[in-house]
Write an enzyme that holds these catalytic residues in place. Structure first.
Site, short mmCIF file in Angstrom:
data_model
loop_
_atom_site.label_atom_id
_atom_site.label_comp_id
_atom_site.label_asym_id
_atom_site.label_seq_id
_atom_site.Cartn_x
_atom_site.Cartn_y
_atom_site.Cartn_z
N LYS A 41 2.51 -7.89 -0.54
CA LYS A 41 2.95 -9.25 -0.89
C LYS A 41 1.79 -10.06 -1.49
O LYS A 41 1.93 -10.67 -2.54
CB LYS A 41 3.54 -9.97 0.34
CG LYS A 41 4.78 -9.27 0.90
CD LYS A 41 5.38 -9.99 2.06
CE LYS A 41 4.50 -10.00 3.31
NZ LYS A 41 4.23 -8.63 3.84
N THR A 42 0.65 -10.04 -0.80
CA THR A 42 -0.51 -10.79 -1.31
C THR A 42 -0.95 -10.22 -2.66
O THR A 42 -1.25 -10.97 -3.59
CB THR A 42 -1.69 -10.68 -0.30
OG1 THR A 42 -1.19 -11.04 0.99
CG2 THR A 42 -2.84 -11.58 -0.68
N ASP A 58 1.00 -17.69 2.61
CA ASP A 58 1.29 -16.50 3.41
C ASP A 58 1.96 -16.95 4.72
O ASP A 58 1.71 -18.05 5.20
CB ASP A 58 -0.03 -15.77 3.71
CG ASP A 58 0.19 -14.32 4.07
OD1 ASP A 58 1.34 -13.84 3.98
OD2 ASP A 58 -0.80 -13.64 4.44
N THR A 65 7.01 -12.22 6.67
CA THR A 65 7.41 -10.98 7.34
C THR A 65 8.71 -11.21 8.09
O THR A 65 9.27 -10.29 8.66
CB THR A 65 6.32 -10.54 8.34
OG1 THR A 65 5.97 -11.68 9.13
CG2 THR A 65 5.08 -10.02 7.63
N ARG A 101 -1.35 -0.47 3.19
CA ARG A 101 -2.57 -0.88 3.91
C ARG A 101 -3.05 0.23 4.83
O ARG A 101 -4.25 0.49 4.94
CB ARG A 101 -2.33 -2.17 4.71
CG ARG A 101 -3.56 -2.57 5.51
CD ARG A 101 -3.47 -3.93 6.18
NE ARG A 101 -3.50 -5.00 5.22
CZ ARG A 101 -2.58 -5.95 5.12
NH1 ARG A 101 -1.57 -5.97 5.95
NH2 ARG A 101 -2.68 -6.90 4.22
P1 ADP Z 1 0.72 -7.84 2.52
O1 ADP Z 1 0.31 -9.12 1.85
O2 ADP Z 1 2.15 -7.49 2.27
O3 ADP Z 1 0.37 -7.76 3.98
P2 ADP Z 1 -1.32 -6.69 0.80
O4 ADP Z 1 -0.87 -7.18 -0.52
O5 ADP Z 1 -2.49 -7.38 1.42
O6 ADP Z 1 -0.10 -6.65 1.83
O7 ADP Z 1 -1.62 -5.12 0.64
C1 ADP Z 1 -2.45 -4.40 1.51
C2 ADP Z 1 -3.32 -3.46 0.74
O8 ADP Z 1 -2.49 -2.44 0.18
C3 ADP Z 1 -4.05 -4.11 -0.44
O9 ADP Z 1 -5.41 -3.79 -0.36
C4 ADP Z 1 -3.54 -3.46 -1.69
O10 ADP Z 1 -4.63 -2.95 -2.39
C5 ADP Z 1 -2.73 -2.29 -1.22
N1 ADP Z 1 -1.41 -2.25 -1.89
C6 ADP Z 1 -0.27 -2.78 -1.42
N2 ADP Z 1 0.75 -2.50 -2.23
C7 ADP Z 1 0.24 -1.80 -3.25
C8 ADP Z 1 0.84 -1.21 -4.42
N3 ADP Z 1 2.14 -1.27 -4.64
N4 ADP Z 1 0.03 -0.54 -5.27
C9 ADP Z 1 -1.30 -0.44 -5.00
N5 ADP Z 1 -1.91 -0.96 -3.91
C10 ADP Z 1 -1.15 -1.63 -3.04
#
Ligand code: ADP
Length: 354
Positions: free
Chosen positions: A82-83, A127, A176, A235
């Site tokens: 998401k981030t 977030d 989430t 992650r």
């Molecule tokens: P969330 O915000 O949903 O908790 P993040 O965006 O922080 O998740 O993602 C966690 C890690 O996973 C990040 O370091 C990112 O590099 C990696 N990541 C997540 N989704 C992808 C994707 N579709 N392709 C490449 N890397 C991803």
């Protein structure tokens, strides 16, 4: 560029979770170390093809119309991107992004001061938006709809509110728990994307991409071994890859083989299905001590020596999703898959327990 002044993640009820290698929430200084692995353009974002196509169209239209796009809501479990997507949107639009989170905003005034300092076209990433305080939520509705914020001046009976017009901006909310968002807030988003767990083939590609960024040489089949253990979550995949890189460094390996992955992750007690020590303890307790169940949450937690909240929120969702465990009104029941995973033959009468 991105500001991370307020970045926080929802770790509520997940203290134990944040200590686990297979945790979907960041551990230690991971949010920082994650940065190098984030793709910066939509093309580099692996998987989620439908969502990517929709978002591409949405951004192309905004670019062509030369206006900031509608507000975007990104919903889904932690660690799925998401981030990363929020950063990609800002980057693709060539605009700055301001990062904050629901828990970081304690008063409506905190949000008002962020909103009133936004530049035209800027992206505001919130977030865990479902954790905004109620008063801030209400202020946000108005800001998102009318691009206006009422700034309170003074205190007590003499306080007055001064309406302030804001430039057009885009809110990207991440949650989430989409169900916890009040519907008036949900209705303010013009585009909602649901992120889902990644299939193994997509995780494999993601691991290969991350390995090349980190300078780790994976031989054929190594990425697949990592993907199997990553619980559908980028992650976790990236974290396990870093631990495998440690292994390679310590053992002076130029190339990491599938066997190296198995050995390295066995050291961390992560098995082929991505289950760790706690997951296995839960399954063992149900199968060996309670004959497959049903067993109540309190008994189960006492048996594995964990808080019942930890067992319920940290272990069970994955065990249920992967078909190892069923929650019934009488308690938790281990499935045939759980028995077999522990190397046991399922009880003949296990079906009677459902
Ligand atoms: P969330 O915000 O949903 O908790 P993040 O965006 O922080 O998740 O993602 C966690 C890690 O996973 C990040 O370091 C990112 O590099 C990696 N990541 C997540 N989704 C992808 C994707 N579709 N392709 C490449 N890397 C991803």
């Amino acid at each position: 560029m991105a500001e991370h002044a307020f970045a926080q993640t929802d770790n509520s009820g997940a203290n134990e979770e944040s200590l686990r290698m297979v945790s979907a929430t960041p551990i230690g200084n991971e949010p920082v170390s994650d940065e190098e692995l984030r793709p910066h353009v939509l093309d580099g974002f692996i998987g989620q093809p439908t969502l990517k196509a929709q978002l591409q169209l949405f951004l192309d239209a905004a670019r062509k119309r030369e206006v900031p796009p509608d507000h975007i809501l990104l919903a889904g479990p932690p660690g799925l991107g998401k981030t990363t997507l929020a950063m990609i949107v800002a980057n693709e639009l060539g605009v700055p992004i301001r990062v904050t989170s629901g828990p970081a905003i304690q008063h409506a005034g905190d949000l008002a001061s962020i909103l009133s300092s936004l530049d035209a076209g800027e992206v505001l990433f919130i977030d865990e938006i479902h954790r905004l305080p109620r008063a801030a939520e209400e202020l946000l509705y108005i800001a998102m709809e009318d691009f206006r914020v009422d700034v309170m001046v003074g205190k007590g009976p003499g306080a007055t509110s001064i309406p302030l017009t804001l430039p057009r901006f885009t809110v990207i909310g991440a949650t989430t728990r989409e169900g916890m968002l009040p519907s008036p807030l949900r209705a303010r988003f013009g585009f909602t994307a649901h992120l889902d767990f990644y299939p193994k083939e997509e995780l494999e590609k993601l691991i290969e991409r991350s390995a090349s960024v980190l300078g780790v040489n994976l031989s054929a089949g190594a990425a697949a071994q990592l993907a199997m253990r990553s619980r559908g979550t980028p992650r976790i995949a990236n974290r396990l890859l870093r631990r495998v890189r440690d292994w390679a460094v310590v053992h002076d390996l130029d190339t990491v083989s599938p066997d190296d992955v198995c050995e390295a992750l066995a050291l961390y007690q992560i098995d082929i299905e991505g289950l760790d020590r706690l997951d296995i303890a839960v399954l063992n307790a149900i199968v060996r001590h309670f004959n497959g169940g049903p067993v109540g949450l309190n008994n189960l937690s006492a048996m594995v020596g964990e808080e019942s909240e930890t067992v319920e929120t940290v272990c069970e969702p994955y065990l249920v999703r992967e078909g190892f465990l069923i929650r019934t009104p009488k308690g938790r029941v281990a499935t045939a898959k759980a028995w077999e995973h522990l190397g046991l033959k399922p009880q003949d009468d296990v079906s009677k327990l459902f």
